[in-house]
Write a protein that holds these residues in place. Structure first.
Motif, PDB file in Angstrom:
ATOM      1  N   ALA A   1       9.234  -5.213  -8.287  1.00  0.00           N
ATOM      2  CA  ALA A   1      10.244  -4.694  -7.085  1.00  0.00           C
ATOM      3  C   ALA A   1      10.355  -3.076  -7.356  1.00  0.00           C
ATOM      4  O   ALA A   1      10.545  -2.417  -6.334  1.00  0.00           O
ATOM      5  CB  ALA A   1      11.729  -5.323  -7.348  1.00  0.00           C
ATOM      6  N   ALA A   2      10.055  -2.711  -8.351  1.00  0.00           N
ATOM      7  CA  ALA A   2      10.496  -1.270  -8.706  1.00  0.00           C
ATOM      8  C   ALA A   2       9.295  -0.550  -8.079  1.00  0.00           C
ATOM      9  O   ALA A   2       9.441   0.398  -7.430  1.00  0.00           O
ATOM     10  CB  ALA A   2      10.382  -0.921 -10.459  1.00  0.00           C
ATOM     11  N   ALA A   3       8.069  -1.148  -8.356  1.00  0.00           N
ATOM     12  CA  ALA A   3       7.026  -0.380  -7.420  1.00  0.00           C
ATOM     13  C   ALA A   3       6.994  -0.541  -6.135  1.00  0.00           C
ATOM     14  O   ALA A   3       6.951   0.466  -5.282  1.00  0.00           O
ATOM     15  CB  ALA A   3       5.505  -0.988  -8.170  1.00  0.00           C
ATOM     16  N   ILE A   4       7.238  -1.644  -5.549  1.00  0.00           N
ATOM     17  CA  ILE A   4       7.131  -1.848  -4.007  1.00  0.00           C
ATOM     18  C   ILE A   4       8.220  -0.918  -3.415  1.00  0.00           C
ATOM     19  O   ILE A   4       8.051  -0.265  -2.358  1.00  0.00           O
ATOM     20  CB  ILE A   4       7.478  -3.284  -3.789  1.00  0.00           C
ATOM     21  CG1 ILE A   4       6.185  -4.210  -4.177  1.00  0.00           C
ATOM     22  CG2 ILE A   4       7.876  -3.549  -2.351  1.00  0.00           C
ATOM     23  CD1 ILE A   4       6.673  -5.770  -3.800  1.00  0.00           C
ATOM     24  N   GLU A   5       9.453  -0.859  -3.906  1.00  0.00           N
ATOM     25  CA  GLU A   5      10.556  -0.007  -3.423  1.00  0.00           C
ATOM     26  C   GLU A   5      10.101   1.372  -3.543  1.00  0.00           C
ATOM     27  O   GLU A   5      10.424   2.165  -2.603  1.00  0.00           O
ATOM     28  CB  GLU A   5      11.873  -0.371  -3.828  1.00  0.00           C
ATOM     29  CG  GLU A   5      12.338  -1.814  -3.637  1.00  0.00           C
ATOM     30  CD  GLU A   5      13.584  -2.202  -4.567  1.00  0.00           C
ATOM     31  OE1 GLU A   5      13.996  -3.546  -4.195  1.00  0.00           O
ATOM     32  OE2 GLU A   5      14.022  -1.767  -5.560  1.00  0.00           O
ATOM     33  N   THR A   6       9.536   1.865  -4.490  1.00  0.00           N
ATOM     34  CA  THR A   6       9.117   3.181  -4.649  1.00  0.00           C
ATOM     35  C   THR A   6       8.141   3.606  -3.842  1.00  0.00           C
ATOM     36  O   THR A   6       8.115   4.672  -3.225  1.00  0.00           O
ATOM     37  CB  THR A   6       8.918   3.707  -6.035  1.00  0.00           C
ATOM     38  OG1 THR A   6       9.709   3.298  -7.075  1.00  0.00           O
ATOM     39  CG2 THR A   6       8.675   4.921  -6.283  1.00  0.00           C
ATOM     40  N   MET A   7       7.278   2.578  -3.550  1.00  0.00           N
ATOM     41  CA  MET A   7       6.012   2.912  -2.649  1.00  0.00           C
ATOM     42  C   MET A   7       6.574   2.984  -1.167  1.00  0.00           C
ATOM     43  O   MET A   7       6.179   3.642  -0.482  1.00  0.00           O
ATOM     44  CB  MET A   7       5.024   1.678  -2.718  1.00  0.00           C
ATOM     45  CG  MET A   7       4.080   1.821  -3.899  1.00  0.00           C
ATOM     46  SD  MET A   7       2.901   0.508  -3.939  1.00  0.00           S
ATOM     47  CE  MET A   7       2.272   0.414  -5.523  1.00  0.00           C
ATOM     48  N   ARG A   8       7.708   2.095  -0.618  1.00  0.00           N
ATOM     49  CA  ARG A   8       7.975   1.911   0.505  1.00  0.00           C
ATOM     50  C   ARG A   8       8.763   3.304   0.688  1.00  0.00           C
ATOM     51  O   ARG A   8       8.940   4.013   1.930  1.00  0.00           O
ATOM     52  CB  ARG A   8       8.946   0.860   0.537  1.00  0.00           C
ATOM     53  CG  ARG A   8       7.998  -0.360   1.080  1.00  0.00           C
ATOM     54  CD  ARG A   8       8.789  -1.433   1.324  1.00  0.00           C
ATOM     55  NE  ARG A   8       7.804  -2.517   2.062  1.00  0.00           N
ATOM     56  CZ  ARG A   8       8.173  -3.725   2.402  1.00  0.00           C
ATOM     57  NH1 ARG A   8       9.131  -4.235   1.987  1.00  0.00           N
ATOM     58  NH2 ARG A   8       7.513  -4.449   3.053  1.00  0.00           N
ATOM     59  N   GLU A   9       9.620   3.833  -0.254  1.00  0.00           N
ATOM     60  CA  GLU A   9      10.457   5.184  -0.222  1.00  0.00           C
ATOM     61  C   GLU A   9       9.270   6.203  -0.002  1.00  0.00           C
ATOM     62  O   GLU A   9       9.804   7.234   0.558  1.00  0.00           O
ATOM     63  CB  GLU A   9      11.194   5.192  -1.461  1.00  0.00           C
ATOM     64  CG  GLU A   9      12.704   4.469  -1.256  1.00  0.00           C
ATOM     65  CD  GLU A   9      13.293   4.495  -2.562  1.00  0.00           C
ATOM     66  OE1 GLU A   9      14.071   3.477  -2.865  1.00  0.00           O
ATOM     67  OE2 GLU A   9      13.021   5.411  -3.478  1.00  0.00           O
ATOM     68  N   ALA A  10       8.311   6.118  -0.504  1.00  0.00           N
ATOM     69  CA  ALA A  10       7.336   7.385  -0.259  1.00  0.00           C
ATOM     70  C   ALA A  10       6.537   7.420   0.827  1.00  0.00           C
ATOM     71  O   ALA A  10       5.789   8.105   0.919  1.00  0.00           O
ATOM     72  CB  ALA A  10       6.372   7.241  -1.725  1.00  0.00           C
ATOM     73  N   GLY A  11       6.738   6.216   1.940  1.00  0.00           N
ATOM     74  CA  GLY A  11       6.226   6.291   3.323  1.00  0.00           C
ATOM     75  C   GLY A  11       5.120   5.317   3.235  1.00  0.00           C
ATOM     76  O   GLY A  11       4.549   5.346   4.108  1.00  0.00           O
ATOM     77  N   PHE A  12       4.920   4.373   2.367  1.00  0.00           N
ATOM     78  CA  PHE A  12       3.930   3.326   2.367  1.00  0.00           C
ATOM     79  C   PHE A  12       3.881   2.843   3.861  1.00  0.00           C
ATOM     80  O   PHE A  12       2.576   2.731   4.708  1.00  0.00           O
ATOM     81  CB  PHE A  12       4.201   2.234   1.289  1.00  0.00           C
ATOM     82  CG  PHE A  12       2.790   1.465   1.327  1.00  0.00           C
ATOM     83  CD1 PHE A  12       1.948   1.696   0.257  1.00  0.00           C
ATOM     84  CD2 PHE A  12       2.807   0.219   1.881  1.00  0.00           C
ATOM     85  CE1 PHE A  12       0.445   0.677   0.146  1.00  0.00           C
ATOM     86  CE2 PHE A  12       1.564  -0.866   1.847  1.00  0.00           C
ATOM     87  CZ  PHE A  12       0.490  -0.169   0.955  1.00  0.00           C
ATOM     88  N   ASP A  13       4.752   1.892   4.303  1.00  0.00           N
ATOM     89  CA  ASP A  13       4.815   1.120   5.555  1.00  0.00           C
ATOM     90  C   ASP A  13       4.352   2.221   6.650  1.00  0.00           C
ATOM     91  O   ASP A  13       3.735   1.788   7.717  1.00  0.00           O
ATOM     92  CB  ASP A  13       6.113   0.609   5.916  1.00  0.00           C
ATOM     93  CG  ASP A  13       6.386  -0.475   4.992  1.00  0.00           C
ATOM     94  OD1 ASP A  13       5.545  -0.841   4.038  1.00  0.00           O
ATOM     95  OD2 ASP A  13       7.567  -1.271   5.232  1.00  0.00           O
ATOM     96  N   LYS A  14       4.935   3.446   6.888  1.00  0.00           N
ATOM     97  CA  LYS A  14       4.740   4.471   7.722  1.00  0.00           C
ATOM     98  C   LYS A  14       3.215   5.003   7.894  1.00  0.00           C
ATOM     99  O   LYS A  14       2.725   5.008   8.765  1.00  0.00           O
ATOM    100  CB  LYS A  14       5.741   5.528   7.705  1.00  0.00           C
ATOM    101  CG  LYS A  14       6.058   6.506   9.043  1.00  0.00           C
ATOM    102  CD  LYS A  14       6.767   7.772   8.858  1.00  0.00           C
ATOM    103  CE  LYS A  14       8.321   7.162   9.064  1.00  0.00           C
ATOM    104  NZ  LYS A  14       9.170   8.486   8.936  1.00  0.00           N
ATOM    105  N   ALA A  15       2.774   5.276   6.786  1.00  0.00           N
ATOM    106  CA  ALA A  15       1.330   5.487   6.576  1.00  0.00           C
ATOM    107  C   ALA A  15       0.446   4.428   7.222  1.00  0.00           C
ATOM    108  O   ALA A  15      -0.573   4.735   7.813  1.00  0.00           O
ATOM    109  CB  ALA A  15       1.117   5.760   5.068  1.00  0.00           C
ATOM    110  N   VAL A  16       0.569   3.047   7.014  1.00  0.00           N
ATOM    111  CA  VAL A  16      -0.086   2.030   7.485  1.00  0.00           C
ATOM    112  C   VAL A  16       0.101   2.158   8.892  1.00  0.00           C
ATOM    113  O   VAL A  16      -1.051   1.869   9.737  1.00  0.00           O
ATOM    114  CB  VAL A  16       0.419   0.846   6.813  1.00  0.00           C
ATOM    115  CG1 VAL A  16      -0.422  -0.278   7.671  1.00  0.00           C
ATOM    116  CG2 VAL A  16       0.080   0.750   5.358  1.00  0.00           C
ATOM    117  N   ALA A  17       1.383   2.275   9.495  1.00  0.00           N
ATOM    118  CA  ALA A  17       1.520   2.151  11.108  1.00  0.00           C
ATOM    119  C   ALA A  17       0.658   3.470  11.509  1.00  0.00           C
ATOM    120  O   ALA A  17       0.223   3.267  12.868  1.00  0.00           O
ATOM    121  CB  ALA A  17       2.978   2.144  11.104  1.00  0.00           C
TER     122      ALA A  17
END
Ligand SMILES: NC(=O)c1ccc[n+]([C@@H]2O[C@H](COP(=O)([O-])OP(=O)(O)OC[C@H]3O[C@@H](n4cnc5c(N)ncnc54)[C@H](OP(=O)(O)O)[C@@H]3O)[C@@H](O)[C@H]2O)c1
Length: 263
Positions: free
Chosen positions: A231-247
């Protein structure tokens, strides 16, 4: 579908054409003597017993089903009269209507496999033109079923979108694996240990997804539920823009696919 299918693959010497040829032979959809493969420069020594040729019209004339597997930029100079036969394209970007017009047939199917066809794990969306028959559809299902999973979709726009999502798709987990590998090596892990670790994570995840067929959101939610390291990793990756980068990446692939068809 019987092994009496007579299949010709233009560009059969290439990566995807060879993968599809291998899958069709392994699934016994086609006998070697009924398979024609064309090359441009050098005659390959793969697939004993098949008809190798550099004459695409000869390939078309001895086949009932003609597959086009050349790169999109090589297609404009490809001369071939399909004489009303079923033509299946695996080329990114090229529209069904243009293919039918150029090759003299109303029976066209546009597909978009991916590199995992080589290991029988491609996802292949496809769409058929108005003149394609039920037998043509069954042939397409059989060929791409032998390469993995296939789905008939509702529009060529869907194919353009999937050109990025699944056509390019195997590159995205590879990109994630590369980022994980770089991080592991930067941390100080021995490269061979890091490579084994990362590759095993990817293949293991693929196997789990295949067996469980769960929605990706449910899988991520299950990991988040532990409230631990994941959870710590996923939340940090998402805060860093992971989902937006994929889209953004998928949108770029979609636009590129449309542009390729207009070039
Ligand atoms: N690879 C993938 O993951 C993937 C995924 C989805 C869709 N596709 C589509 O599949 C198609 C093929 O891609 P690929 O990766 O297999 O490319 P590739 O490895 O370059 O294969 C294309 C082959 O076509 C041959 N060729 C070109 N013009 C020809 C002609 N007039 N007659 C006979 N052979 C000819 C090339 O020969 P030379 O080597 O002598 O030039 C080459 O062997 C492309 O349209 C691509 O958009 C590929």
């Amino acid at each position: 579908m019987s092994a009496s299918l007579r299949l010709g693959i233009v560009g059969g010497a290439g990566w995807l054409g060879s993968a599809i040829a291998g899958a069709a032979l392994s699934a016994e959809l086609v006998r070697a003597e009924n398979l024609a493969l064309s090359y441009r420069r050098t005659k390959p020594d793969r697939f004993p017993g098949v008809f190798w040729t550099d004459d695409n019209q000869a390939l078309a004339d001895r086949s009932d089903v003609i597959m086009l597997s050349v790169r999109p930029q090589d297609w404009p100079s490809l001369e071939l009269d399909a004489k009303g036969k079923l033509v299946i394209s695996v080329m990114a970007g090229i529209r069904m209507a243009e293919i039918g017009e150029k090759h003299g047939t109303g029976r066209v199917v546009r597909t978009l496999p991916n590199a995992a066809a080589e290991v029988g794990k491609s996802f292949t969306p496809w769409i058929a033109s108005g003149d394609a028959t039920e037998l043509d559809r069954a042939t397409v299902r059989a060929i791409f079923g032998a390469c993995g999973v296939e789905d008939e979709v509702g529009s060529e726009r869907d194919i353009d979108y999937l050109t990025g999502l699944t056509g390019s798709g195997p590159a995205f987990p590879a990109l994630l694996a590369d980022a994980m590998m770089r991080d592991a090596v930067a941390f100080g892990l021995a490269p061979e240990v890091a490579r084994r670790a990362v590759n095993t994570v990817l293949t293991g995840t693929g196997r789990l997804l295949e067996l469980n067929d769960a929605s990706p959101a449910d899988t991520v939610e299950a990991f988040l539920g532990y409230r631990g390291t994941t959870a710590a990793a996923i939340e940090t990756m998402r805060e860093a823009g992971f989902d937006k980068a994929v889209a953004k990446g998928l949108a770029a692939a979609f636009l590129r696919s449309i542009a390729m068809g207009k070039a």
